[in-house]
Design a protein around this motif. Structure first.
Motif, PDB file in Angstrom:
ATOM      1  N   ILE A 148       0.846  -1.197   0.000  1.00 26.40           N
ATOM      2  CA  ILE A 148       0.000   0.000   0.000  1.00 26.40           C
ATOM      3  C   ILE A 148       0.879   1.243   0.000  1.00 26.40           C
ATOM      4  CG2 ILE A 148      -1.592   1.373   1.411  1.00 26.40           C
ATOM      5  CD1 ILE A 148      -2.853  -1.333   2.275  1.00 26.40           C
ATOM      6  N   GLU A 149       1.871   1.256   0.875  1.00 23.21           N
ATOM      7  CA  GLU A 149       2.767   2.418   0.940  1.00 23.21           C
ATOM      8  C   GLU A 149       3.555   2.597  -0.351  1.00 23.21           C
ATOM      9  OE1 GLU A 149       3.908   3.212   5.548  1.00 23.21           O
ATOM     10  OE2 GLU A 149       4.996   1.607   4.547  1.00 23.21           O
ATOM     11  N   ALA A 150       4.057   1.524  -0.895  1.00 23.87           N
ATOM     12  CA  ALA A 150       4.841   1.617  -2.129  1.00 23.87           C
ATOM     13  C   ALA A 150       3.994   2.128  -3.286  1.00 23.87           C
ATOM     14  CB  ALA A 150       5.455   0.258  -2.471  1.00 23.87           C
ATOM     15  N   ASN A 151       2.783   1.617  -3.399  1.00 20.46           N
ATOM     16  CA  ASN A 151       1.906   2.060  -4.485  1.00 20.46           C
ATOM     17  C   ASN A 151       1.537   3.531  -4.323  1.00 20.46           C
ATOM     18  OD1 ASN A 151       1.925  -0.407  -5.772  1.00 20.46           O
ATOM     19  ND2 ASN A 151       0.115  -1.144  -4.717  1.00 20.46           N
ATOM     20  N   ALA A 152       1.242   3.949  -3.098  1.00 17.45           N
ATOM     21  CA  ALA A 152       0.912   5.357  -2.863  1.00 17.45           C
ATOM     22  C   ALA A 152       2.105   6.240  -3.196  1.00 17.45           C
ATOM     23  CB  ALA A 152       0.477   5.564  -1.416  1.00 17.45           C
ATOM     24  N   GLU A 153       3.282   5.804  -2.823  1.00 16.47           N
ATOM     25  CA  GLU A 153       4.495   6.566  -3.111  1.00 16.47           C
ATOM     26  C   GLU A 153       4.709   6.701  -4.623  1.00 16.47           C
ATOM     27  OE1 GLU A 153       7.652   8.942  -2.341  1.00 16.47           O
ATOM     28  OE2 GLU A 153       6.305   8.128  -0.822  1.00 16.47           O
ATOM     29  N   ASN A 154       4.475   5.637  -5.355  1.00 20.08           N
ATOM     30  CA  ASN A 154       4.648   5.681  -6.807  1.00 20.08           C
ATOM     31  C   ASN A 154       3.643   6.617  -7.467  1.00 20.08           C
ATOM     32  OD1 ASN A 154       6.832   3.944  -6.888  1.00 20.08           O
ATOM     33  ND2 ASN A 154       5.537   2.129  -6.984  1.00 20.08           N
ATOM     34  N   VAL A 155       2.408   6.574  -7.010  1.00 18.43           N
ATOM     35  CA  VAL A 155       1.394   7.477  -7.562  1.00 18.43           C
ATOM     36  C   VAL A 155       1.755   8.920  -7.224  1.00 18.43           C
ATOM     37  CG1 VAL A 155      -1.038   8.169  -7.421  1.00 18.43           C
ATOM     38  CG2 VAL A 155      -0.440   5.745  -7.567  1.00 18.43           C
ATOM     39  N   ALA A 156       2.186   9.154  -5.984  1.00 15.20           N
ATOM     40  CA  ALA A 156       2.577  10.504  -5.579  1.00 15.20           C
ATOM     41  C   ALA A 156       3.764  11.007  -6.398  1.00 15.20           C
ATOM     42  CB  ALA A 156       2.899  10.531  -4.092  1.00 15.20           C
ATOM     43  N   ASP A 157       4.726  10.138  -6.645  1.00 21.51           N
ATOM     44  CA  ASP A 157       5.873  10.521  -7.477  1.00 21.51           C
ATOM     45  C   ASP A 157       5.426  10.911  -8.886  1.00 21.51           C
ATOM     46  OD1 ASP A 157       7.632  10.101  -5.381  1.00 21.51           O
ATOM     47  OD2 ASP A 157       8.331   8.160  -6.123  1.00 21.51           O
ATOM     48  N   ALA A 158       4.484  10.163  -9.436  1.00 24.61           N
ATOM     49  CA  ALA A 158       3.975  10.482 -10.770  1.00 24.61           C
ATOM     50  C   ALA A 158       3.247  11.829 -10.762  1.00 24.61           C
ATOM     51  CB  ALA A 158       3.045   9.374 -11.261  1.00 24.61           C
ATOM     52  N   LEU A 159       2.479  12.088  -9.697  1.00 32.14           N
ATOM     53  CA  LEU A 159       1.796  13.382  -9.588  1.00 32.14           C
ATOM     54  C   LEU A 159       2.811  14.519  -9.522  1.00 32.14           C
ATOM     55  CD1 LEU A 159      -1.022  12.428  -7.074  1.00 32.14           C
ATOM     56  CD2 LEU A 159      -1.349  13.156  -9.451  1.00 32.14           C
ATOM     57  N   GLU A 160       3.880  14.319  -8.761  1.00 34.31           N
ATOM     58  CA  GLU A 160       4.907  15.358  -8.673  1.00 34.31           C
ATOM     59  C   GLU A 160       5.624  15.571  -9.997  1.00 34.31           C
ATOM     60  OE1 GLU A 160       7.279  14.159  -5.303  1.00 34.31           O
ATOM     61  OE2 GLU A 160       6.065  15.396  -3.963  1.00 34.31           O
ATOM     62  N   GLU A 161       5.829  14.494 -10.730  1.00 37.83           N
ATOM     63  CA  GLU A 161       6.446  14.635 -12.056  1.00 37.83           C
ATOM     64  C   GLU A 161       5.538  15.446 -12.972  1.00 37.83           C
ATOM     65  OE1 GLU A 161       7.784  11.705 -15.655  1.00 37.83           O
ATOM     66  OE2 GLU A 161       8.288  11.082 -13.609  1.00 37.83           O
ATOM     67  N   ASN A 162       4.240  15.179 -12.886  1.00 39.37           N
ATOM     68  CA  ASN A 162       3.289  15.960 -13.673  1.00 39.37           C
ATOM     69  C   ASN A 162       3.269  17.411 -13.214  1.00 39.37           C
ATOM     70  OD1 ASN A 162       2.528  13.834 -15.300  1.00 39.37           O
ATOM     71  ND2 ASN A 162       0.858  13.217 -13.969  1.00 39.37           N
TER      72      ASN A 162
END
Length: 88
Positions: free
Chosen positions: A31-45
């Motif tokens: 759960i934490e890893a997936n949330a972190e990956n989504v958050a990283d993608a949002l920050e890249e955007n």
């Protein structure tokens, strides 16, 4: 495409790291890893946003995603489901 690759790598690393963990801990880590990956993608955007407002909104969404991931993972670790009822 980048997000899919990142998620696949994260799941693979999570599976390797989870060898000596309880099933609950594995789920919480995922759960934490997936949330972190989504958050990283949002920050890249956000870095590619054309307006300050859009960038700020995406950064806020990334922060909220991380926080929600941590809270959900903690709930799993504590043996509670999303409704706050005991999963034991």
């Amino acid at each position: 495409m980048k997000l899919t690759t990142t998620l696949a790598i994260a799941l693979g690393v999570g599976a390797l790291a989870a060898c000596n963990q309880s099933p609950q801990e594995q789920v919480a880590d995922n759960i934490e890893a997936n949330a972190e990956n989504v958050a990283d993608a949002l920050e890249e955007n956000a870095d590619n946003a054309t307006t300050e407002a859009a960038e700020e909104n995406l950064e806020n969404a990334a922060d909220a995603t991380r926080e929600a991931g941590e809270e959900n993972a903690d709930a799993v670790r504590e043996g509670a489901d999303a409704d706050g009822n005991s999963a034991n």
